[in-house]
Design a protein around this motif. Structure first.
Motif, short mmCIF file in Angstrom:
data_model
loop_
_atom_site.label_atom_id
_atom_site.label_comp_id
_atom_site.label_asym_id
_atom_site.label_seq_id
_atom_site.Cartn_x
_atom_site.Cartn_y
_atom_site.Cartn_z
N PRO A 315 -109.89 126.33 37.50
CA PRO A 315 -110.15 126.77 36.12
C PRO A 315 -108.88 127.23 35.42
CG PRO A 315 -111.89 127.56 37.55
CD PRO A 315 -110.88 126.90 38.45
N SER A 316 -107.97 127.88 36.13
CA SER A 316 -106.72 128.35 35.52
C SER A 316 -105.92 127.20 34.92
CB SER A 316 -105.87 129.09 36.55
OG SER A 316 -105.63 128.28 37.70
N ASN A 317 -105.94 126.05 35.57
CA ASN A 317 -105.21 124.89 35.05
C ASN A 317 -105.84 124.37 33.76
OD1 ASN A 317 -105.21 124.20 38.45
ND2 ASN A 317 -103.28 124.55 37.38
N TYR A 318 -107.16 124.28 33.77
CA TYR A 318 -107.86 123.76 32.58
C TYR A 318 -107.76 124.74 31.41
CZ TYR A 318 -110.03 120.23 35.61
OH TYR A 318 -110.24 119.19 36.47
N VAL A 319 -107.89 126.03 31.70
CA VAL A 319 -107.76 127.05 30.64
C VAL A 319 -106.37 126.98 30.03
CG1 VAL A 319 -107.66 129.52 30.14
CG2 VAL A 319 -109.48 128.63 31.60
N ALA A 320 -105.36 126.90 30.86
CA ALA A 320 -103.98 126.84 30.37
C ALA A 320 -103.77 125.64 29.47
CB ALA A 320 -103.01 126.80 31.55
N TYR A 321 -104.31 124.49 29.86
CA TYR A 321 -104.15 123.30 29.02
C TYR A 321 -104.80 123.51 27.65
CZ TYR A 321 -104.26 118.56 27.26
OH TYR A 321 -104.10 117.44 26.45
N ASP A 322 -106.01 124.04 27.65
CA ASP A 322 -106.72 124.23 26.38
C ASP A 322 -106.03 125.28 25.51
OD1 ASP A 322 -108.54 122.28 26.89
OD2 ASP A 322 -110.24 123.61 27.30
N LEU A 323 -105.54 126.35 26.09
CA LEU A 323 -104.82 127.35 25.32
C LEU A 323 -103.51 126.79 24.77
CD1 LEU A 323 -105.23 130.56 27.55
CD2 LEU A 323 -106.34 130.08 25.36
N LEU A 324 -102.85 126.01 25.57
CA LEU A 324 -101.57 125.42 25.17
C LEU A 324 -101.73 124.50 23.97
CD1 LEU A 324 -98.53 125.14 26.09
CD2 LEU A 324 -99.26 123.11 27.35
N ASN A 325 -102.81 123.75 23.98
CA ASN A 325 -103.03 122.75 22.93
C ASN A 325 -104.07 123.15 21.89
OD1 ASN A 325 -101.34 120.32 23.92
ND2 ASN A 325 -102.45 120.95 25.76
N ASN A 326 -104.51 124.44 21.97
CA ASN A 326 -105.48 124.95 21.01
C ASN A 326 -106.69 124.03 20.90
OD1 ASN A 326 -106.47 126.80 19.15
ND2 ASN A 326 -105.55 125.74 17.40
N THR A 327 -107.28 123.74 22.06
CA THR A 327 -108.40 122.82 22.12
C THR A 327 -109.44 123.35 23.09
OG1 THR A 327 -109.01 120.52 22.57
CG2 THR A 327 -107.32 121.49 23.97
N LYS A 337 -115.88 133.92 31.67
CA LYS A 337 -115.31 134.95 32.54
C LYS A 337 -113.98 134.48 33.13
CE LYS A 337 -116.40 137.71 36.64
NZ LYS A 337 -117.42 137.98 37.70
N GLU A 338 -113.93 133.23 33.55
CA GLU A 338 -112.69 132.69 34.14
C GLU A 338 -111.59 132.59 33.08
OE1 GLU A 338 -114.52 129.91 37.73
OE2 GLU A 338 -114.57 129.19 35.65
N LYS A 339 -111.97 132.28 31.86
CA LYS A 339 -110.98 132.23 30.78
C LYS A 339 -110.42 133.61 30.49
CE LYS A 339 -110.20 130.59 26.06
NZ LYS A 339 -110.79 129.95 24.86
N ARG A 340 -111.30 134.61 30.45
CA ARG A 340 -110.84 135.99 30.19
C ARG A 340 -109.92 136.47 31.31
NH1 ARG A 340 -116.28 136.72 28.64
NH2 ARG A 340 -116.74 137.73 30.64
N GLU A 343 -106.56 134.93 30.73
CA GLU A 343 -105.91 135.52 29.55
C GLU A 343 -105.37 136.91 29.88
OE1 GLU A 343 -108.17 133.43 25.77
OE2 GLU A 343 -109.17 135.09 26.80
N ARG A 344 -106.09 137.68 30.69
CA ARG A 344 -105.59 138.99 31.11
C ARG A 344 -104.33 138.84 31.95
NH1 ARG A 344 -111.16 140.13 31.95
NH2 ARG A 344 -110.92 139.77 34.20
N ARG A 345 -104.31 137.80 32.78
CA ARG A 345 -103.13 137.54 33.60
C ARG A 345 -101.91 137.25 32.72
NH1 ARG A 345 -102.40 136.15 38.92
NH2 ARG A 345 -100.45 135.06 39.40
N LEU A 358 -94.29 132.09 26.29
CA LEU A 358 -95.73 131.84 26.37
C LEU A 358 -95.99 130.36 26.64
CD1 LEU A 358 -98.65 132.77 26.14
CD2 LEU A 358 -98.47 132.48 23.65
N ASN A 359 -95.30 129.50 25.90
CA ASN A 359 -95.45 128.06 26.07
C ASN A 359 -95.09 127.65 27.50
OD1 ASN A 359 -93.81 125.29 26.01
ND2 ASN A 359 -95.45 125.17 24.47
N SER A 360 -93.99 128.19 28.02
CA SER A 360 -93.52 127.83 29.36
C SER A 360 -94.49 128.30 30.43
CB SER A 360 -92.13 128.42 29.60
OG SER A 360 -91.19 127.90 28.68
N TYR A 361 -95.04 129.49 30.23
CA TYR A 361 -95.99 130.02 31.22
C TYR A 361 -97.25 129.16 31.25
CZ TYR A 361 -98.72 133.35 33.93
OH TYR A 361 -99.48 133.94 34.90
N LEU A 362 -97.75 128.81 30.08
CA LEU A 362 -98.96 127.98 30.04
C LEU A 362 -98.70 126.59 30.63
CD1 LEU A 362 -100.33 128.94 26.49
CD2 LEU A 362 -101.31 129.56 28.72
#
Length: 380
Positions: A315-327, A337-340, A343-345, A358-362
């Motif tokens: 889930p962390s990989n998929y969340v990061a992709y969606d946050l990175l690309n605003n999708t 819950k997994e997204k939150r 995001e806390r991390r 932020l971009n590099s971390y995602l």
């Protein structure tokens, strides 16, 4: 084995002497107390000195150390693909490399659980400068890859290393682990360096490169961590690279990464073994490409493709992709819950006012998604 004297691990006659000498070393004592918290000092000593071989030490001590790490800092380790490997056979494992110690430890833990031949593992000599660490590495069947050599010395060292790997695989029937690249992958994008394969191929003698590689029984390995405990430690180097600045590693940086990698939260871990690169793969390569450099490139591409496809996405990989690309492209693969949680991390590790950070971390977490699905990322 005289040719390999300065890079080899211990032979069986040297094991007990090394254990006896270092048993009371503070770092060995810390390792043993961590591994056997319920044993008395006398019981621990009896266990350690009862080890007559490297296999004894790995199975009676280190296996339990790894199990303790798994119990304390992960939500479990799973595996796939190992049921296709044959017992009693040696393989050349070309692996992703995210953690200095755990990558090879987790592979051997998995091999042991499947009753498969465990590995001799390559380790940079820069990581074992302290006498105790050198001893411990030799007890774990690590062999040395020499760094910081002149071009002439590097050529000679590579030839010796290549011959040693061939000896281990073909004469000793000992599997070998080697990272797909020099140094850990920092940005989450796993790619094989042709130079690693070129070095391995130096021992082919009069055989063609594809013919020799067929005999090595190359197995791509993808080790995926739900959370990288050293992610924030990797950020300075990642940012320096993106800003095209020289990065100078701190003297104690590798040691801090080792400790954080062992103790930090890793979530779930999956160890995936791809299919052996067999004769059909290399016959096709040899038929189409005559240049050794072209052959090396294609072999690297095949390994990468299999690693990317077998890499377990969390889930962390998929969340990061969606946050990175605003999708919300991959929202079905994670819960709110997994997204939150992810995001806390991020908030604990990254300054949100620093867009590059932020971009590099995602990207560190999103790149496995990008690679597996062959995506292009507009933010990269």
């Amino acid at each position: 084995m005289q040719d390999f004297e300065d890079i080899r691990f211990y032979n069986e006659k040297e094991v007990q002497e090394a254990l006896s000498h270092y048993l009371k070393h503070p770092m060995m004592k810390a390792l043993l107390d961590f591994t056997f918290p319920d044993k008395t000092p006398e019981e621990i000593q009896q266990t350690v000195l009862g080890c007559k071989s490297i296999r004894d030490f790995q199975t009676q001590v280190i296996y339990h150390s790894v199990q303790k790490i798994i119990d304390r800092s992960t939500d479990g380790v799973s595996s796939s693909g190992f049921d296709k490997l044959k017992k009693g056979e040696s393989y050349f494992f070309v692996s992703t490399h995210r953690d200095i110690i755990l990558d090879t430890s987790l592979l051997n833990y998995t091999l042991y659980n499947h009753d498969l031949v465990m590995t001799a593992s390559a380790i940079g000599d820069n990581l074992v400068q302290k006498t105790f660490l050198m001893m411990l590495s030799k007890l774990n069947r690590n062999f040395l890859v020499k760094r910081k050599l002149s071009p002439r010395e590097m050529l000679k060292s590579s030839q010796v290393l290549s011959k040693y790997i061939r000896t281990l695989l073909m004469e000793d029937v000992r599997s070998v682990w080697m990272a797909q690249r020099e140094g850990r992958t920092k940005d989450g994008s796993d790619y094989t360096q042709q130079g690693v394969l070129k070095m391995v191929g130096m021992a082919k003698d009069k055989q063609s490169l594809p013919e020799y590689f067929t005999k090595l029984k190359i197995v791509p390995i993808a080790i995926s961590y739900e959370f990288d405990p050293t992610d924030i430690l990797k950020m300075p180097e990642v940012l320096s690279k993106r800003m095209k600045e020289e990065y100078v590693k701190a003297p104690d940086e590798d040691f801090k990464s080792i400790i954080q990698g062992i103790l930090g939260d890793k979530g779930r871990i999956h160890v995936a073994a791809g299919e052996v690169l067999d004769a059909s793969v290399f016959e096709a390569i040899e038929h189409e490409y005559t240049s050794v450099n072209e052959q090396l490139k294609v072999v690297a591409d095949v390994i990468d493709d299999r690693i990317h496809k077998s890499y377990k996405l969390w889930p962390s990989n998929y969340v990061a992709y969606d946050l990175l690309n605003n999708t919300e492209t991959y929202k079905e693969f994670y819960s709110a819950k997994e997204k939150r949680r992810f995001e806390r991390r991020i908030k604990r590790r990254v300054d949100f006012t620093n867009s590059l950070a932020l971009n590099s971390y995602l990207l560190m977490y999103a790149n496995p998604v990008i690679n597996q699905f062959g995506l292009q990322n507009e933010e990269n």
